[in-house]
Enzyme design. Structure first.
Site, PDB file in Angstrom:
ATOM      1  N   GLY A 193       6.487  -1.537  -1.044  1.00 38.50           N
ATOM      2  CA  GLY A 193       5.592  -1.805   0.361  1.00 38.50           C
ATOM      3  C   GLY A 193       4.867  -0.446   0.703  1.00 38.50           C
ATOM      4  O   GLY A 193       4.970  -0.125   1.913  1.00 38.50           O
ATOM      5  N   TRP A 204       3.374 -10.097   4.199  1.00 35.65           N
ATOM      6  CA  TRP A 204       3.326  -9.326   5.298  1.00 35.65           C
ATOM      7  C   TRP A 204       2.452 -10.269   6.488  1.00 35.65           C
ATOM      8  O   TRP A 204       2.823 -10.477   7.551  1.00 35.65           O
ATOM      9  CB  TRP A 204       2.824  -8.041   5.046  1.00 35.65           C
ATOM     10  N   HIS A 263      -5.307 -17.741  -2.402  1.00 38.94           N
ATOM     11  CA  HIS A 263      -5.859 -16.631  -3.196  1.00 38.94           C
ATOM     12  C   HIS A 263      -7.295 -16.842  -3.900  1.00 38.94           C
ATOM     13  O   HIS A 263      -8.025 -16.282  -4.333  1.00 38.94           O
ATOM     14  CB  HIS A 263      -4.874 -16.225  -4.248  1.00 38.94           C
ATOM     15  N   ARG A 297      -6.623  -4.766  -0.467  1.00 38.10           N
ATOM     16  CA  ARG A 297      -5.973  -3.508  -0.548  1.00 38.10           C
ATOM     17  C   ARG A 297      -6.445  -2.902  -1.879  1.00 38.10           C
ATOM     18  O   ARG A 297      -7.266  -3.432  -2.457  1.00 38.10           O
ATOM     19  CB  ARG A 297      -4.593  -4.070  -1.194  1.00 38.10           C
ATOM     20  N   ARG A 311       8.865  -5.140  -2.968  1.00 40.65           N
ATOM     21  CA  ARG A 311       9.073  -4.137  -4.207  1.00 40.65           C
ATOM     22  C   ARG A 311       9.220  -2.700  -3.375  1.00 40.65           C
ATOM     23  O   ARG A 311      10.396  -2.187  -3.074  1.00 40.65           O
ATOM     24  CB  ARG A 311       7.978  -3.840  -5.140  1.00 40.65           C
TER      25      ARG A 311
HETATM   26  P1  PAP Z   1       1.628 -12.448  -3.235  1.00 44.28           P
HETATM   27  O1  PAP Z   1       0.285 -12.316  -3.605  1.00 44.28           O
HETATM   28  O2  PAP Z   1       2.632 -12.793  -4.268  1.00 44.28           O
HETATM   29  O3  PAP Z   1       1.859 -13.333  -2.051  1.00 44.28           O
HETATM   30  P2  PAP Z   1       1.729 -10.065  -1.518  1.00 44.28           P
HETATM   31  O4  PAP Z   1       2.782 -10.505  -0.398  1.00 44.28           O
HETATM   32  O5  PAP Z   1       0.300 -10.385  -1.179  1.00 44.28           O
HETATM   33  O6  PAP Z   1       2.102 -11.055  -2.641  1.00 44.28           O
HETATM   34  O7  PAP Z   1       2.008  -8.515  -2.019  1.00 44.28           O
HETATM   35  C1  PAP Z   1       3.328  -8.112  -2.275  1.00 44.28           C
HETATM   36  C2  PAP Z   1       3.034  -6.667  -2.085  1.00 44.28           C
HETATM   37  O8  PAP Z   1       3.126  -6.533  -0.476  1.00 44.28           O
HETATM   38  C3  PAP Z   1       4.234  -5.888  -2.586  1.00 44.28           C
HETATM   39  O9  PAP Z   1       3.801  -4.617  -2.984  1.00 44.28           O
HETATM   40  P3  PAP Z   1       4.088  -3.481  -3.792  1.00 44.28           P
HETATM   41  O10 PAP Z   1       4.718  -4.083  -5.179  1.00 44.28           O
HETATM   42  O11 PAP Z   1       3.203  -2.559  -3.782  1.00 44.28           O
HETATM   43  O12 PAP Z   1       5.557  -3.068  -3.153  1.00 44.28           O
HETATM   44  C4  PAP Z   1       5.242  -5.797  -1.606  1.00 44.28           C
HETATM   45  O13 PAP Z   1       6.211  -4.917  -1.617  1.00 44.28           O
HETATM   46  C5  PAP Z   1       4.291  -5.510  -0.397  1.00 44.28           C
HETATM   47  N1  PAP Z   1       5.109  -6.222   0.948  1.00 44.28           N
HETATM   48  C6  PAP Z   1       5.842  -7.253   1.101  1.00 44.28           C
HETATM   49  N2  PAP Z   1       6.003  -7.309   2.528  1.00 44.28           N
HETATM   50  C7  PAP Z   1       5.665  -6.224   3.100  1.00 44.28           C
HETATM   51  C8  PAP Z   1       5.835  -5.832   4.181  1.00 44.28           C
HETATM   52  N3  PAP Z   1       6.383  -6.270   5.179  1.00 44.28           N
HETATM   53  N4  PAP Z   1       5.166  -4.586   4.641  1.00 44.28           N
HETATM   54  C9  PAP Z   1       4.367  -4.079   3.702  1.00 44.28           C
HETATM   55  N5  PAP Z   1       4.251  -4.217   2.522  1.00 44.28           N
HETATM   56  C10 PAP Z   1       4.811  -5.405   2.296  1.00 44.28           C
END
Ligand code: PAP
Length: 329
Positions: free
Chosen positions: A293, A80, A135, A155, A291
């Site tokens: 979000g 995001w 990271h 988070r 997933r």
């Molecule tokens: P990474 O560490 O592999 O880069 P990262 O993008 O930091 O992953 O985190 C993924 C989480 O952000 C997922 O959360 P969840 O498993 O609780 O659903 C993902 O769904 C969520 N995510 C991805 N894109 C967005 C977005 N545009 N807005 C809000 N949450 C998002």
């Protein structure tokens, strides 16, 4: 400019890799989440290839004063944040009806430092300023980066744990049995997870943000969800491209928020099919970055006791730091 060698046959590079291999063999190890093992280096747990990447970074990465680093613990909102920073920085290059992010996963916008391919890369980066994601804990980064700007997103650790557990089971080696939630929970609480301990990693950026507020913008996923427009304006100002009154009146901030929303990005064809390559370490299905979000999905998985244990660790570790998490239940 980086002084990265051109080929894997480079003698200096080969020698360095040999030294790193020997070093890693001497480190304490523990069960991994997606790799068989994690190794403890200076208090932090990393999979062997990511640790090698970190060690190489110290020799080959040369920062530019204008570089911007997007830092986070895993699963805290990097995808995001990349989308928001890319669309904010490049808002004059695309229209919102025909945008780079309609055709590319946000991860392809900026390279991850942690999985860069060595030794072929010279950390070329098409964006100006150069933007990278990482990271790694702040204390494991090369000193040359300390004068650069960082945007850090954190988070609620309970949501991080659940998101990581789902994700790791997707990318976990097929030679390993699935990772149970009980095992993931125990490892997470002990600080044993890729880039962990979670709390120490967060605090490394939090304390730096207090010391250098103009260099580190510290964000929370939960605030981004609640007030995305405020965050976009903060980001724009921080990267040196503040939103003008005229832009605001034209609805530019609203458009950026809409473009980068979970609902929009996760429904784009480009994010439903295919893989995103992280250096030469791993290929990840693009759909796995999206997933649910949402805030508070942990409630569907953690027992009252588990919640209390994580909240207790968080309270104890963050005590006196001034860092407070928005309560998510
Ligand atoms: P990474 O560490 O592999 O880069 P990262 O993008 O930091 O992953 O985190 C993924 C989480 O952000 C997922 O959360 P969840 O498993 O609780 O659903 C993902 O769904 C969520 N995510 C991805 N894109 C967005 C977005 N545009 N807005 C809000 N949450 C998002």
């Amino acid at each position: 400019m980086s002084n990265a060698p051109r080929t894997e046959e480079d003698a200096e590079y080969k020698k360095l890799c040999e030294n790193h291999k020997h070093l890693i063999e001497t480190l304490p190890k523990c069960n991994g989440w997606w790799t068989p093992h994690l190794h403890n280096y200076n208090g932090f747990w990393l999979s062997p290839d990511i640790l090698k990447a970190n060690l190489l970074l110290h020799t080959y990465f040369k920062s530019h004063p204008t570089d911007i680093f997007l830092a986070s613990f895993m699963k805290s909102g990097t995808t995001w944040l990349k989308a928001l920073v890319f669309s904010t920085l490049n808002r004059h290059c695309y229209t919102f009806s025909d945008h780079y992010l309609h055709k590319h996963n946000p991860h392809s916008a900026f390279s991850p430092l942690d999985a860069e391919s060595y030794p072929i890369t010279d950390f070329t980066n098409s964006s100006t300023p150069r933007v990278f994601s990482t990271h790694f804990t702040r204390t494991m980064l090369p000193a040359c980066m300390s004068s650069c700007k960082f945007v850090y997103v954190c988070r609620d650790p309970k949501d991080v744990l659940i998101s990581m557990w789902h994700f790791m089971n997707k990318i976990r080696s097929k030679d390993l049995p699935p990772l149970s939630l009980d095992e993931a929970f125990e490892l997470f609480c002990l600080g044993v997870s890729d880039y962990g301990p979670f709390w120490e990693q967060v605090l490394s950026y939090w304390s730096a943000s207090l010391e250098y507020p103009d260099k580190i913008l510290f964000l929370k996923y939960e605030d981004m969800k609640k007030e995305p427009e405020v965050v976009v304006k903060k980001l724009a100002a921080f990267v040196g491209k503040p939103i003008t009154v005229e832009e605001e009146e034209k609805g530019v901030v609203r458009e950026i928020v809409k473009l980068c929303s979970f609902e929009n990005l996760s429904n784009l064809e480009v994010n439903k099919e295919g893989f995103e390559k992280f250096g030469r370490l791993v290929n990840i299905e693009k759909r796995d970055f999206f997933r649910k979000g949402v805030i508070g999905d942990w409630k569907n998985y953690l027992t009252k006791e588990m919640k209390e244990r994580i909240d207790g660790i968080t309270a104890q570790k963050f005590k006196g730091s001034g860092l407070i998490f928005t309560a998510t239940g």
